[in-house]
Write a protein that holds these residues in place. Sequence first.
Motif, PDB file in Angstrom:
ATOM      1  N   TYR A 106       0.942  -1.439  -0.043  1.00 28.19           N
ATOM      2  CA  TYR A 106      -0.168   0.093   0.104  1.00 28.19           C
ATOM      3  C   TYR A 106       0.822   1.252  -0.065  1.00 28.19           C
ATOM      4  O   TYR A 106       1.956   1.318   0.518  1.00 28.19           O
ATOM      5  CB  TYR A 106      -1.001  -0.031   1.180  1.00 28.19           C
ATOM      6  CG  TYR A 106      -1.671  -1.262   1.166  1.00 28.19           C
ATOM      7  CD1 TYR A 106      -2.681  -1.524   0.698  1.00 28.19           C
ATOM      8  CD2 TYR A 106      -1.448  -2.369   2.265  1.00 28.19           C
ATOM      9  CE1 TYR A 106      -3.544  -2.577   0.700  1.00 28.19           C
ATOM     10  CE2 TYR A 106      -1.957  -3.421   2.442  1.00 28.19           C
ATOM     11  CZ  TYR A 106      -3.125  -3.763   1.509  1.00 28.19           C
ATOM     12  OH  TYR A 106      -3.696  -4.982   1.522  1.00 28.19           O
ATOM     13  N   VAL A 107       0.169   2.173  -0.693  1.00 29.41           N
ATOM     14  CA  VAL A 107       0.921   3.741  -0.546  1.00 29.41           C
ATOM     15  C   VAL A 107      -0.179   4.412  -0.025  1.00 29.41           C
ATOM     16  O   VAL A 107      -1.288   4.612  -0.313  1.00 29.41           O
ATOM     17  CB  VAL A 107       1.350   4.162  -2.182  1.00 29.41           C
ATOM     18  CG1 VAL A 107       1.854   5.523  -1.882  1.00 29.41           C
ATOM     19  CG2 VAL A 107       2.255   3.200  -2.697  1.00 29.41           C
ATOM     20  N   GLU A 318       3.884   3.151   3.078  1.00 24.96           N
ATOM     21  CA  GLU A 318       4.635   4.229   3.020  1.00 24.96           C
ATOM     22  C   GLU A 318       4.023   5.496   2.602  1.00 24.96           C
ATOM     23  O   GLU A 318       3.098   5.614   1.603  1.00 24.96           O
ATOM     24  CB  GLU A 318       5.979   4.173   2.196  1.00 24.96           C
ATOM     25  CG  GLU A 318       6.829   2.797   2.557  1.00 24.96           C
ATOM     26  CD  GLU A 318       7.178   2.956   4.270  1.00 24.96           C
ATOM     27  OE1 GLU A 318       7.927   3.884   4.472  1.00 24.96           O
ATOM     28  OE2 GLU A 318       6.853   2.269   5.017  1.00 24.96           O
ATOM     29  N   GLU A 319       4.384   6.637   2.893  1.00 25.66           N
ATOM     30  CA  GLU A 319       3.742   7.933   2.473  1.00 25.66           C
ATOM     31  C   GLU A 319       4.329   8.253   0.976  1.00 25.66           C
ATOM     32  O   GLU A 319       5.479   8.196   0.691  1.00 25.66           O
ATOM     33  CB  GLU A 319       4.156   9.053   3.388  1.00 25.66           C
ATOM     34  CG  GLU A 319       3.485   9.134   4.466  1.00 25.66           C
ATOM     35  CD  GLU A 319       3.703  10.596   5.356  1.00 25.66           C
ATOM     36  OE1 GLU A 319       2.962  11.218   5.166  1.00 25.66           O
ATOM     37  OE2 GLU A 319       4.972  10.629   5.930  1.00 25.66           O
ATOM     38  N   TYR A 320       3.303   8.645   0.157  1.00 24.96           N
ATOM     39  CA  TYR A 320       3.543   8.963  -0.965  1.00 24.96           C
ATOM     40  C   TYR A 320       4.352  10.477  -1.069  1.00 24.96           C
ATOM     41  O   TYR A 320       3.912  11.515  -0.205  1.00 24.96           O
ATOM     42  CB  TYR A 320       2.205   9.221  -1.789  1.00 24.96           C
ATOM     43  CG  TYR A 320       2.301   9.867  -3.390  1.00 24.96           C
ATOM     44  CD1 TYR A 320       3.068   9.194  -4.333  1.00 24.96           C
ATOM     45  CD2 TYR A 320       1.557  10.824  -3.698  1.00 24.96           C
ATOM     46  CE1 TYR A 320       2.999   9.607  -5.624  1.00 24.96           C
ATOM     47  CE2 TYR A 320       1.528  11.137  -5.099  1.00 24.96           C
ATOM     48  CZ  TYR A 320       2.409  10.656  -5.972  1.00 24.96           C
ATOM     49  OH  TYR A 320       2.402  11.008  -7.304  1.00 24.96           O
ATOM     50  N   SER A 321       5.203  10.572  -1.859  1.00 26.47           N
ATOM     51  CA  SER A 321       6.124  11.726  -1.796  1.00 26.47           C
ATOM     52  C   SER A 321       5.478  13.071  -1.591  1.00 26.47           C
ATOM     53  O   SER A 321       5.609  13.888  -1.050  1.00 26.47           O
ATOM     54  CB  SER A 321       7.211  11.530  -2.801  1.00 26.47           C
ATOM     55  OG  SER A 321       6.771  11.591  -4.085  1.00 26.47           O
ATOM     56  N   LEU A 339       3.346  -2.040   7.535  1.00 28.07           N
ATOM     57  CA  LEU A 339       2.995  -3.262   7.205  1.00 28.07           C
ATOM     58  C   LEU A 339       3.605  -3.445   5.740  1.00 28.07           C
ATOM     59  O   LEU A 339       4.226  -4.642   5.532  1.00 28.07           O
ATOM     60  CB  LEU A 339       1.432  -3.691   6.851  1.00 28.07           C
ATOM     61  CG  LEU A 339       0.864  -4.823   6.430  1.00 28.07           C
ATOM     62  CD1 LEU A 339       1.139  -5.989   7.392  1.00 28.07           C
ATOM     63  CD2 LEU A 339      -0.439  -4.800   6.176  1.00 28.07           C
ATOM     64  N   THR A 340       3.690  -2.483   4.840  1.00 26.24           N
ATOM     65  CA  THR A 340       4.068  -2.828   3.593  1.00 26.24           C
ATOM     66  C   THR A 340       5.609  -3.047   3.429  1.00 26.24           C
ATOM     67  O   THR A 340       6.242  -3.983   2.871  1.00 26.24           O
ATOM     68  CB  THR A 340       3.660  -1.505   2.489  1.00 26.24           C
ATOM     69  OG1 THR A 340       2.452  -1.370   2.496  1.00 26.24           O
ATOM     70  CG2 THR A 340       4.399  -1.472   1.013  1.00 26.24           C
TER      71      THR A 340
END
Length: 349
Positions: A106-107, A318-321, A339-340
């Motif tokens: 996931y993002v 993770e956070e999208y930039s 989790l990713t």
Amino acid sequence: MAEEAHSLAIDQVVQKALDDAHVSESDLSAVAVTVGPGLSLCLRVGVHKARTIAKAFGLPIVGVHHMEAHALVSRLVNKGLDFPFLALLISGGHNLLILAHNLGDYVQLGTTVDDAIGEAYDKSARWLGLDIRKGGGPALEELALEGDPNAIKFRVPMRQHKDCNFSYAGLKTQVRLAIESRNLRCTDGIPISSATAEDRQLRADIAASFQRVAVLHLEERCQRAVEWALKMKPSINNFVVSGGVASNQYVRTRLNYIAEKNGLQLVSPPPSLCTDNGVMIAWTGIEHFVAGRFDDPPAADEPDDMQYDLRPRWPLGEEYSEGRSVSRSMKTARIHPSLTSMIQGSLHK
């Protein structure tokens, strides 16, 4: 208090689930249990019960991410829902926009910088003197039907921030100030059932105006998230909306408009599977179990007082930039790896 309530309920809840399904523990293939995010005291009660059953019957354990379960339960009721898809997860504690590439991948496009929409609904309902025994959200949604959504000009949050993050703390303050400035008797603890006709209309106008702006904030963030998601994955066809607030019909109607405008299909579980439930945990357990992601049964000599791997603060992806918010001071202390990142790390071993 929350931990005690969990402890008092869990044995009979588990037994009722088995009885209703006409199975016993010996019929099971595995045990799925939420390991985060959430209150660690409450998580421990569930994990202890799960490991007790798994140890007694030699069953594998699947540790489940609560928010992933909200995203995936739609795949139980919509068999055609394939990856990738965009998901909005909205509840009392969470506002999360994610791009789901695959199971466990996931993002994070956006999250809340302070309060979630469900918290804003609940507090506003309480301040308006509504009967919240069946939930503040449903009570406010019902009262809002009687009001004028344009009666009070609440400000839409975070319009200056061109990202997909959410904020509801300021809107909550606007509601409280609107109630106080109109000298509504709900500030004196007068329930709406005792209100005059004029007083009730004022409360309904506040409820309707709050709901319009709260959901407009959702719409604006979701529109940007759809654009970002389609840029990354043009093959996306579905927009999943889940979590307790997804059972709100006004929310569904407005988000369906966003979906249709962008050529997407809105997918939402039935209301009974939107609020927190065991089915979504079991289904997510099945998805990971079939993919071979599970832990071995606990050792027979595992002590009852062992320290479990609980993840109270556990990002889904993770956070999208482009989605990193300058307005959000991310408290990084004691945040568990997402989790990713954990799943990708295990694949590369």
